[in-house]
Scaffold this motif. Sequence first.
Motif, PDB file in Angstrom:
ATOM      1  N   VAL A  17     -10.738  56.459  62.601  1.00 51.21           N
ATOM      2  CA  VAL A  17     -11.929  56.033  61.875  1.00 51.21           C
ATOM      3  C   VAL A  17     -12.505  54.780  62.525  1.00 51.21           C
ATOM      4  N   VAL A  18     -13.822  54.635  62.418  1.00 48.04           N
ATOM      5  CA  VAL A  18     -14.480  53.421  62.891  1.00 48.04           C
ATOM      6  C   VAL A  18     -14.391  52.371  61.800  1.00 48.04           C
ATOM      7  N   GLU A  19     -13.933  51.199  62.176  1.00 42.24           N
ATOM      8  CA  GLU A  19     -13.831  50.088  61.231  1.00 42.24           C
ATOM      9  C   GLU A  19     -14.376  48.815  61.880  1.00 42.24           C
ATOM     10  N   SER A  20     -14.568  47.770  61.069  1.00 43.54           N
ATOM     11  CA  SER A  20     -15.098  46.502  61.583  1.00 43.54           C
ATOM     12  C   SER A  20     -14.492  45.322  60.824  1.00 43.54           C
ATOM     13  N   ASN A  21     -13.312  45.532  60.244  1.00 44.17           N
ATOM     14  CA  ASN A  21     -12.726  44.512  59.366  1.00 44.17           C
ATOM     15  C   ASN A  21     -11.850  43.500  60.086  1.00 44.17           C
ATOM     16  N   HIS A  22     -11.691  43.624  61.404  1.00 44.60           N
ATOM     17  CA  HIS A  22     -10.919  42.633  62.169  1.00 44.60           C
ATOM     18  C   HIS A  22     -11.841  42.044  63.226  1.00 44.60           C
ATOM     19  N   ALA A  23     -12.148  40.759  63.109  1.00 44.68           N
ATOM     20  CA  ALA A  23     -13.138  40.109  63.968  1.00 44.68           C
ATOM     21  C   ALA A  23     -12.718  40.128  65.431  1.00 44.68           C
ATOM     22  N   GLY A  24     -13.734  39.999  66.278  1.00 44.83           N
ATOM     23  CA  GLY A  24     -13.487  39.855  67.708  1.00 44.83           C
ATOM     24  C   GLY A  24     -13.826  41.084  68.514  1.00 44.83           C
ATOM     25  N   PHE A  25     -14.181  42.171  67.852  1.00 44.26           N
ATOM     26  CA  PHE A  25     -14.573  43.384  68.563  1.00 44.26           C
ATOM     27  C   PHE A  25     -15.954  43.193  69.174  1.00 44.26           C
TER      28      PHE A  25
END
Length: 128
Positions: A17-25
Amino acid sequence: PTPTDHQAENATISQGVVESNHAGFTGTGFVNYDNLAGSSVEFAVMAASAGNATLTFRYANGTTANRPMDITVNGALVSDELAFDSTGAWTNWTTRSITVPVNAGANTIRATATTANGGPNLDRISIG
Ligand code: GCU
């Protein structure tokens, strides 16, 4: 040539799945592989000429265990259980590079998790 970035969130994802909950991507998110062997992300990449290219993975692994993946180019295994070692936290992103053979024109690059833990969180690949 300048390496070309390909965001994992825009690739073909099987069991992830695509996620965005961990910064720095980079880009708009990253792929969180499902925690099972066989989950994969496949990229369509163009190469100007046939020969060896540097393939770089940007990833995070917030666990203490390696999350190996098999890397194929155009269906051929080019790296068997490539190690994606711990980065210490899910917000710590690092790169790992290998040399791979590519065809002139279109190529398919796939990274498939080989353990029940699945792959690391994958931000992008770069090829060039
Ligand atoms: C946590 C983390 C995810 C990660 C997952 C895993 O849930 O928040 O980003 O993908 O662990 O172990 O794969």
